[in-house]
Design a protein around this motif. Structure first.
Motif, short mmCIF file in Angstrom:
data_model
loop_
_atom_site.label_atom_id
_atom_site.label_comp_id
_atom_site.label_asym_id
_atom_site.label_seq_id
_atom_site.Cartn_x
_atom_site.Cartn_y
_atom_site.Cartn_z
N GLU A 1 0.85 -1.19 0.00
CA GLU A 1 0.00 0.00 0.00
C GLU A 1 0.89 1.25 0.00
N PHE A 2 0.54 2.23 -0.85
CA PHE A 2 1.28 3.49 -0.91
C PHE A 2 0.38 4.61 -0.42
N GLY A 3 1.01 5.63 0.16
CA GLY A 3 0.26 6.79 0.65
C GLY A 3 1.08 8.06 0.51
N GLU A 4 0.44 9.18 0.80
CA GLU A 4 1.12 10.47 0.73
C GLU A 4 2.01 10.66 1.95
N ALA A 5 3.22 11.15 1.72
CA ALA A 5 4.17 11.37 2.82
C ALA A 5 3.89 12.71 3.48
N GLY A 6 4.16 12.78 4.78
CA GLY A 6 3.97 14.01 5.52
C GLY A 6 5.21 14.91 5.48
N ASP A 7 5.17 15.94 6.33
CA ASP A 7 6.27 16.90 6.35
C ASP A 7 7.56 16.30 6.89
N ASP A 8 7.44 15.21 7.64
CA ASP A 8 8.64 14.61 8.23
C ASP A 8 9.28 13.56 7.32
N ALA A 9 8.84 13.48 6.08
CA ALA A 9 9.37 12.48 5.16
C ALA A 9 10.83 12.80 4.81
N PRO A 10 11.63 11.79 4.57
CA PRO A 10 13.03 12.03 4.15
C PRO A 10 13.07 12.59 2.73
N VAL A 11 14.22 13.12 2.38
CA VAL A 11 14.39 13.77 1.09
C VAL A 11 15.43 13.01 0.28
N LYS A 12 15.09 12.71 -0.98
CA LYS A 12 16.05 12.11 -1.89
C LYS A 12 16.26 13.07 -3.06
N LEU A 13 17.49 13.50 -3.26
CA LEU A 13 17.80 14.43 -4.33
C LEU A 13 17.93 13.69 -5.65
N LYS A 14 17.44 14.31 -6.71
CA LYS A 14 17.55 13.72 -8.04
C LYS A 14 17.93 14.83 -9.01
N ASN A 15 19.11 14.69 -9.59
CA ASN A 15 19.62 15.72 -10.49
C ASN A 15 20.25 15.08 -11.72
N ASN A 16 20.50 15.91 -12.73
CA ASN A 16 21.12 15.41 -13.94
C ASN A 16 22.62 15.20 -13.72
N LYS A 17 23.29 14.70 -14.75
CA LYS A 17 24.70 14.35 -14.62
C LYS A 17 25.58 15.57 -14.34
N PHE A 18 25.15 16.74 -14.78
CA PHE A 18 25.93 17.95 -14.55
C PHE A 18 25.86 18.37 -13.08
N ALA A 19 24.69 18.25 -12.47
CA ALA A 19 24.49 18.75 -11.10
C ALA A 19 24.75 17.70 -10.03
N GLU A 20 24.58 16.42 -10.36
CA GLU A 20 24.68 15.37 -9.34
C GLU A 20 25.99 15.38 -8.56
N PRO A 21 27.15 15.64 -9.19
CA PRO A 21 28.39 15.65 -8.39
C PRO A 21 28.40 16.68 -7.27
N ALA A 22 27.58 17.73 -7.37
CA ALA A 22 27.56 18.77 -6.35
C ALA A 22 26.63 18.43 -5.19
N GLN A 23 25.92 17.31 -5.26
CA GLN A 23 25.02 16.95 -4.16
C GLN A 23 25.78 16.76 -2.86
N GLY A 24 27.01 16.23 -2.95
CA GLY A 24 27.80 16.05 -1.73
C GLY A 24 28.11 17.38 -1.06
N ILE A 25 28.35 18.44 -1.85
CA ILE A 25 28.60 19.77 -1.29
C ILE A 25 27.35 20.26 -0.56
N LEU A 26 26.18 20.00 -1.14
CA LEU A 26 24.92 20.44 -0.52
C LEU A 26 24.67 19.70 0.79
N THR A 27 24.80 18.36 0.79
CA THR A 27 24.50 17.60 2.00
C THR A 27 25.52 17.83 3.10
N MET A 28 26.74 18.27 2.74
CA MET A 28 27.70 18.67 3.77
C MET A 28 27.15 19.85 4.57
N TYR A 29 26.37 20.69 3.93
CA TYR A 29 25.75 21.85 4.60
C TYR A 29 24.47 21.43 5.31
N ALA A 30 23.51 20.92 4.57
CA ALA A 30 22.25 20.41 5.14
C ALA A 30 21.39 19.91 3.99
#
Length: 666
Positions: A312-341
């Motif tokens: 069964e699937f349902g709508e996630a609330g405000d406390d749901a975790p976040v998964k980033l999805k970016n293209n090949k150009f931006a994805e390498p910078a995700q580590g810089i972002l998660t180092m911050y928050a």
């Protein structure tokens, strides 16, 4: 992100959890208490066994590394985990008992070596104590015979036999005694004193007055014999330790088996930890958690394929975790972002913007085409040869894109290993040339190597400062634009237009005003009108939360003080000029040093050494500086304008292994 609930038969639990762990599709929630009608299964004892085995294998690997270090190159840290077929896990499991027995043997041998080492220290201490008693021909613990009292010990002073007798006589004139000095040096005298048994008490009191002390470890053997036995024991322990170390080293061939076995138990421990927090009834169990929306169909198909279950699937609330999805150009910078928050649900994902500006500013600070080409080639080669894991691969791609930007900016600044082409041309031909003509001095008759005009950070420092601040203005406006979007999404229209939009327009007005000072007075007028109109708008709107007319007016006027913070932010971008200038100047200094000995043979050797070492130092120092200061511009100048953070990163139930990974196509 979607919530997911999976209800499956208990008989399918093992198979289902293993496939979920392999697929890494779902983050499993661990509720504190079970729901009504369900209970928890206690797997603590099994987990403790797995944890002990993980600790045992870690300890065994550490011992092996000390006994016979693993041969690994300088770049081994870039190598990814070894890929294995899922069926190979069964082979690892079947060999686990043998490996654990080997690890137990390794730790036992290491413990024996440690015990022998401690015993060697004790023997060494005892030999040192016995060294000064080697002339004594009676045991150290001798106290006397039927008629004679014997005192064997030390005095805290240096005595001659005559002086010692005088000292004892002075303590008790009635005492009858004989003495034998065994050893003497400043501050110590080893002595044997003989006295009648009838005068034992008198002798003890006289010796005590002189500070007499018996040996710390008296032995029933003659000191010379005892010392020889200790030496024999020391030789035996040395040989035993040597054999133990050789046996430990013989297990080096099992190092890879120990590593994969460690991962096997780590993975099993994670699985049993999940089981510990699942709700169970007599026939079914329940899994609850989160799954990315794009993976819902894949998860449902997997569950239905391997188990009898309902999904069964349902709508996630405000406390749901976040998964980033970016293209090949931006994805390498995700580590810089998660180092911050990690971003929260209300945030705009800034990764694409962060990636662009990170590459752009890094290249502007590092700004050497030679260094940029080296970065591109080195990172590409490491990705190709070492096949690193995703995190390391993204880091390498990050620096590859930074290398491309560095190359482009190096061409703009006319820097290829500093002025190396010009310096080498002058060295071999004696003709003065420049890399390229500066945009501020196009009439220079000196021949140029590059056919296009450049921005010379040394000659065009003011121009480059203006360009740096202009880029900073764009960077800040982009951050404020993100804030505008966030406010608009939240239907905070007043915050979007008044608190963000007016400030953006005011900064644009100041930018137009500054451009008009260089280009045309018309732009000065347009910029001034925009800035004044926005200032009036801020005065009218920024105090809207205050009470009363004067409160609103004062609040609006006071808000204009915020312009000082924007000026401070813009001045921070002067570091783009400073670091770009530093890279080029240091490179030129090393080139000058490299060519100072001319074209002699010693000069060639000196040139090669200084050129390589100098530019390596320059790359190390300025690449680090560019990396740190580029992050600062993102975190402090742009993120402060809109980014809240505080989100929880999506952490799927997966194979949390250190040395192995399942083949991706499996």
């Amino acid at each position: 992100m979607k919530t997911v609930r999976i209800i499956a038969l208990r008989q399918d639990r093992k198979r289902l959890l293993e496939h979920l762990q392999d697929s890494a599709l779902v983050q499993i929630d661990a509720a504190e208490k079970s729901r009504k009608g369900f209970r928890r299964v206690n797997m603590t004892s099994q987990m403790q066994v797995f944890e002990r085995n993980v600790d045992l294998t870690q300890q065994a690997l550490k011992i092996l590394d000390n006994a016979k270090p693993e041969k690994a190159g300088m770049l081994a840290s870039f190598r990814g985990r070894r890929e294995i077929d899922p069926d190979e896990l069964g082979v690892i499991a079947s060999n686990a008992k043998t490996v654990i027995e080997a690890c137990t043997r390794i730790t036992e041998l290491d413990r024996r070596c440690a015990d022998n080492s401690a015993e060697q220290v004790r023997i060494k201490t005892m030999l040192a104590q016995l060294e000064s008693w080697q002339q004594l021909d009676i045991p150290l613990n001798t106290t006397g015979t039927r008629s004679t009292a014997v005192f064997i010990g030390s005095l805290p002073d240096q005595y001659t036999e005559q002086r010692l007798k005088e000292a004892l006589a002075a303590e008790n004139p009635k005492l009858e005694f004989e003495t034998e000095l065994q050893y003497t040096r400043p501050g110590l005298t080893n002595v044997v004193v003989f006295a009648p048994q009838s005068q034992r008490q008198m002798a003890e009191e006289a010796l005590r007055a002189l500070g007499f002390a018996r040996p710390m470890s008296p032995t029933h053997k003659i000191p010379k014999e005892k010392a020889e036995r200790l030496r024999q024991q020391s030789r035996r322990l040395t040989e035993e330790t040597k054999q133990a170390q050789e046996e430990i080293a013989s297990f080096a061939d099992m190092r890879d088996q120990i590593k994969v076995t460690q991962d096997y138990f780590r993975v099993r421990c994670d699985k049993y930890n999940v089981i510990n927090h699942l709700d169970h009834s007599k026939h079914v169990f329940v899994i609850e958690g989160y799954v990315p929306e794009e993976d819902c169909e894949r998860l449902e198909a997997l569950c239905n394929r391997v188990a009898t279950c309902a999904v069964e699937f349902g709508e996630a609330g405000d406390d749901a975790p976040v998964k980033l999805k970016n293209n090949k150009f931006a994805e390498p910078a995700q580590g810089i972002l998660t180092m911050y928050a990690s971003p929260c649900r209300e945030d705009v994902d800034p990764t694409p913007l962060l990636a662009f500006f990170f590459y752009f500013f890094f290249g502007m600070m590092f700004s050497d085409a030679g260094y940029g080409v080296l970065m591109v080639l080195a990172t590409g080669l490491m990705i190709k040869l070492f096949k690193p894991d995703k995190k390391m691969r993204n880091n390498l791609k990050l620096f590859r894109y930074c290398g491309v930007s560095t190359t482009l900016w190096g061409l703009v600044f006319g820097s290829i290993f500093g002025d190396a082409p010009a310096a080498l041309y002058k060295l071999f031909t004696g003709t003065e040339v420049v890399m390229a003509h500066s945009i501020s001095n196009m009439a220079d008759p000196t021949p140029a190597i590059l056919p296009w005009p450049i921005i010379d950070p040394q000659k065009d420092a003011l121009t480059l400062m203006i360009i740096s601040i202009a880029f900073g203005l764009v960077h800040i406006l982009v951050g404020m634009g993100c804030k505008f979007v966030v406010c608009f999404r939240q239907k905070d229209y007043a915050g979007a237009f008044f608190d963000t939009g007016l400030w953006m327009l005011m900064l644009v007005g100041f930018g137009v005003l500054a451009a008009g000072m260089v280009l045309t007075p018309v732009l000065m007028t347009v910029g001034a009108v925009i800035a004044i109109a926005c200032a009036a708008g801020l005065i009218l709107t920024q105090g809207r939360s205050k009470k009363g007319f004067f409160g609103k007016l004062i609040g609006g006027v006071a808000s204009l003080y915020g312009i000082t913070s924007y000026i401070s932010d813009l001045l921070s971008y002067s570091r783009l000029l400073a670091l770009g200038l530093t890279t080029g100047v240091m490179a030129q200094v090393f080139n000058m040093l490299a060519t100072m000995l001319g074209t002699t043979i010693p000069g060639f050797v000196f040139m090669i050494v200084i050129f390589i070492l100098g530019h390596l130092i320059n790359i190390g120092l300025n690449a680090l500086g560019a990396y740190v200061h580029t992050m600062r511009l993102q975190y402090v100048e742009m993120f402060s304008k809109f980014y809240e953070g505080g989100g929880k990163e999506f952490q799927p139930f997966s194979l949390n292994s250190k040395y192995i990974k399942i083949q991706e196509d499996k």
